[in-house]
Design a protein around this motif. Structure first.
Motif, mmCIF file in Angstrom:
data_model
loop_
_atom_site.group_PDB
_atom_site.id
_atom_site.type_symbol
_atom_site.label_atom_id
_atom_site.label_comp_id
_atom_site.label_asym_id
_atom_site.label_seq_id
_atom_site.Cartn_x
_atom_site.Cartn_y
_atom_site.Cartn_z
ATOM 1 N N VAL A 47 0.845 -1.192 0.000
ATOM 2 C CA VAL A 47 0.000 0.000 0.000
ATOM 3 C C VAL A 47 0.880 1.240 0.000
ATOM 4 O O VAL A 47 1.791 1.363 0.819
ATOM 5 N N ASP A 48 0.612 2.139 -0.924
ATOM 6 C CA ASP A 48 1.257 3.456 -0.953
ATOM 7 C C ASP A 48 0.415 4.351 -0.047
ATOM 8 O O ASP A 48 -0.688 4.756 -0.412
ATOM 9 N N LEU A 49 0.921 4.620 1.145
ATOM 10 C CA LEU A 49 0.128 5.348 2.137
ATOM 11 C C LEU A 49 -0.257 6.754 1.686
ATOM 12 O O LEU A 49 -1.315 7.257 2.054
ATOM 13 N N SER A 50 0.572 7.393 0.857
ATOM 14 C CA SER A 50 0.209 8.734 0.378
ATOM 15 C C SER A 50 -1.010 8.666 -0.545
ATOM 16 O O SER A 50 -1.826 9.581 -0.574
ATOM 17 N N ARG A 51 -1.158 7.567 -1.266
ATOM 18 C CA ARG A 51 -2.320 7.390 -2.143
ATOM 19 C C ARG A 51 -3.526 6.859 -1.375
ATOM 20 O O ARG A 51 -4.669 7.087 -1.764
ATOM 21 N N TYR A 52 -3.272 6.137 -0.285
ATOM 22 C CA TYR A 52 -4.354 5.598 0.542
ATOM 23 C C TYR A 52 -4.996 6.694 1.396
ATOM 24 O O TYR A 52 -6.172 6.606 1.758
ATOM 25 N N ALA A 53 -4.228 7.715 1.710
ATOM 26 C CA ALA A 53 -4.725 8.812 2.553
ATOM 27 C C ALA A 53 -5.933 9.479 1.907
ATOM 28 O O ALA A 53 -6.157 9.388 0.701
ATOM 29 N N ALA A 75 -14.337 7.179 6.474
ATOM 30 C CA ALA A 75 -13.062 7.025 7.178
ATOM 31 C C ALA A 75 -12.062 7.947 6.495
ATOM 32 O O ALA A 75 -11.945 7.932 5.270
ATOM 33 N N ASP A 76 -11.385 8.752 7.277
ATOM 34 C CA ASP A 76 -10.373 9.675 6.763
ATOM 35 C C ASP A 76 -9.022 9.303 7.356
ATOM 36 O O ASP A 76 -8.906 9.114 8.573
ATOM 37 N N ARG A 80 0.991 11.558 9.701
ATOM 38 C CA ARG A 80 1.449 12.456 10.766
ATOM 39 C C ARG A 80 2.966 12.604 10.680
ATOM 40 O O ARG A 80 3.645 11.753 10.106
ATOM 41 N N ASP A 81 3.485 13.654 11.277
ATOM 42 C CA ASP A 81 4.933 13.897 11.271
ATOM 43 C C ASP A 81 5.718 12.829 12.029
ATOM 44 O O ASP A 81 6.885 12.597 11.740
ATOM 45 N N ASP A 82 5.068 12.156 12.998
ATOM 46 C CA ASP A 82 5.762 11.152 13.809
ATOM 47 C C ASP A 82 5.736 9.756 13.184
ATOM 48 O O ASP A 82 6.140 8.782 13.806
ATOM 49 N N GLY A 83 5.249 9.639 11.935
ATOM 50 C CA GLY A 83 5.212 8.354 11.258
ATOM 51 C C GLY A 83 3.922 7.581 11.468
ATOM 52 O O GLY A 83 3.705 6.552 10.825
ATOM 53 N N LEU A 84 3.061 8.049 12.361
ATOM 54 C CA LEU A 84 1.770 7.406 12.567
ATOM 55 C C LEU A 84 0.757 7.975 11.580
ATOM 56 O O LEU A 84 1.058 8.893 10.820
ATOM 57 N N ILE A 85 -0.433 7.427 11.603
ATOM 58 C CA ILE A 85 -1.497 7.857 10.713
ATOM 59 C C ILE A 85 -2.703 8.250 11.555
ATOM 60 O O ILE A 85 -3.133 7.469 12.420
ATOM 61 N N ASP A 86 -3.237 9.441 11.324
ATOM 62 C CA ASP A 86 -4.483 9.841 11.974
ATOM 63 C C ASP A 86 -5.634 9.138 11.287
ATOM 64 O O ASP A 86 -5.692 9.060 10.051
ATOM 65 N N ALA A 137 -7.653 -1.270 -5.372
ATOM 66 C CA ALA A 137 -7.516 -0.981 -6.805
ATOM 67 C C ALA A 137 -6.165 -0.330 -7.048
ATOM 68 O O ALA A 137 -5.627 0.361 -6.177
ATOM 69 N N ASP A 138 -5.620 -0.531 -8.231
ATOM 70 C CA ASP A 138 -4.346 0.096 -8.580
ATOM 71 C C ASP A 138 -4.438 1.619 -8.518
ATOM 72 O O ASP A 138 -3.466 2.286 -8.179
ATOM 73 N N ASP A 139 -5.633 2.160 -8.806
ATOM 74 C CA ASP A 139 -5.828 3.612 -8.739
ATOM 75 C C ASP A 139 -6.382 4.080 -7.387
ATOM 76 O O ASP A 139 -6.757 5.232 -7.232
ATOM 77 N N TYR A 140 -6.453 3.161 -6.412
ATOM 78 C CA TYR A 140 -6.934 3.455 -5.061
ATOM 79 C C TYR A 140 -8.376 3.976 -5.065
ATOM 80 O O TYR A 140 -8.750 4.792 -4.236
ATOM 81 N N SER A 141 -9.205 3.454 -5.963
ATOM 82 C CA SER A 141 -10.619 3.823 -6.000
ATOM 83 C C SER A 141 -11.457 2.933 -5.090
ATOM 84 O O SER A 141 -12.589 3.277 -4.752
ATOM 85 N N TRP A 142 -10.917 1.790 -4.676
ATOM 86 C CA TRP A 142 -11.581 0.920 -3.720
ATOM 87 C C TRP A 142 -10.538 0.187 -2.886
ATOM 88 O O TRP A 142 -9.376 0.082 -3.272
ATOM 89 N N SER A 143 -11.000 -0.308 -1.742
ATOM 90 C CA SER A 143 -10.133 -1.024 -0.818
ATOM 91 C C SER A 143 -10.973 -2.042 -0.052
ATOM 92 O O SER A 143 -12.122 -1.762 0.294
#
Length: 190
Positions: A47-53, A75-76, A80-86, A137-143
């Motif tokens: 998972v590319d987290l920048s695209r999942y965000a 779900a949003d 985060r700057d500390d490496g975690l995800i809000d 999805a490869d385009d992150y349209s679904w998960s």
């Protein structure tokens, strides 16, 4: 009472309190429903987290206690700057026009999982639950999101109301992963 005996009693009381808190936390995170998949697969791809965000809309889910009577679920996710995800989960209680209920948490990445396995907590620093991005999805349209016990499952999309052929394809994908699709509850969106 001798000092040593007071210390032993104090340590025993603290141990009992910590044990009780841990047990209650485990119960709170323990899946309550029946398993819809006895053989949950490992996540299909990294998972590319920048695209999942960003914002996801819940298309369907396995019913669970913490989402009881929830509609218009979103779900949003934000880095985060500390490496975690809000993580901010929102729903309207009782219907799409019902009162808004918001839960804020954080997630940490499980090392070596290609960012597809996370530990998420809405209960503070001690209690984390599994969150596996089983496929996307490869385009992150679904998960498709689940956990190793097969009791929780979410179908997430970037659109509140995806086309009927997209819904059907996602349900087929869930079935192919071994999930009981009769347990899916469709989420209403306005």
């Amino acid at each position: 009472m001798p000092v040593r005996r007071q210390s032993v009693l104090r340590v025993s009381a603290i141990s009992l309190m910590v044990g009780t808190v841990c047990l209650l936390g485990a119960c709170a995170l323990s899946p309550a429903g029946k398993s819809g998949n006895a053989r949950v697969p490992e996540p299909a791809k990294p998972v590319d987290l920048s695209r999942y965000a960003g914002r996801w809309y819940e298309l369907a889910r396995y019913e669970n206690g913490f989402e009881r009577n929830c509609e218009a679920v979103t779900a949003d996710y934000a880095a985060r700057d500390d490496g975690l995800i809000d993580v901010t989960n929102s729903c309207h209680k009782g219907g799409v026009d019902g009162p808004l209920d918001v839960a804020k948490g954080r997630a940490k990445i499980v090392a070596g999982s290609g960012n597809a396995k996370l530990k998420v907590s809405f209960f503070g620093p001690l209690f984390f639950g599994d969150y596996w991005v089983l496929d996307h999805a490869d385009d992150y349209s679904w998960s498709l999101v689940g956990e190793p016990g097969g009791r929780y499952l979410w179908i997430l999309t970037r659109e509140a109301k995806p086309a009927s052929d997209v819904k059907a394809a996602l349900i087929d994908r869930v079935r192919a992963l071994g999930y009981d699709t009769s347990m899916l509850r469709t989420t209403q969106h306005d």
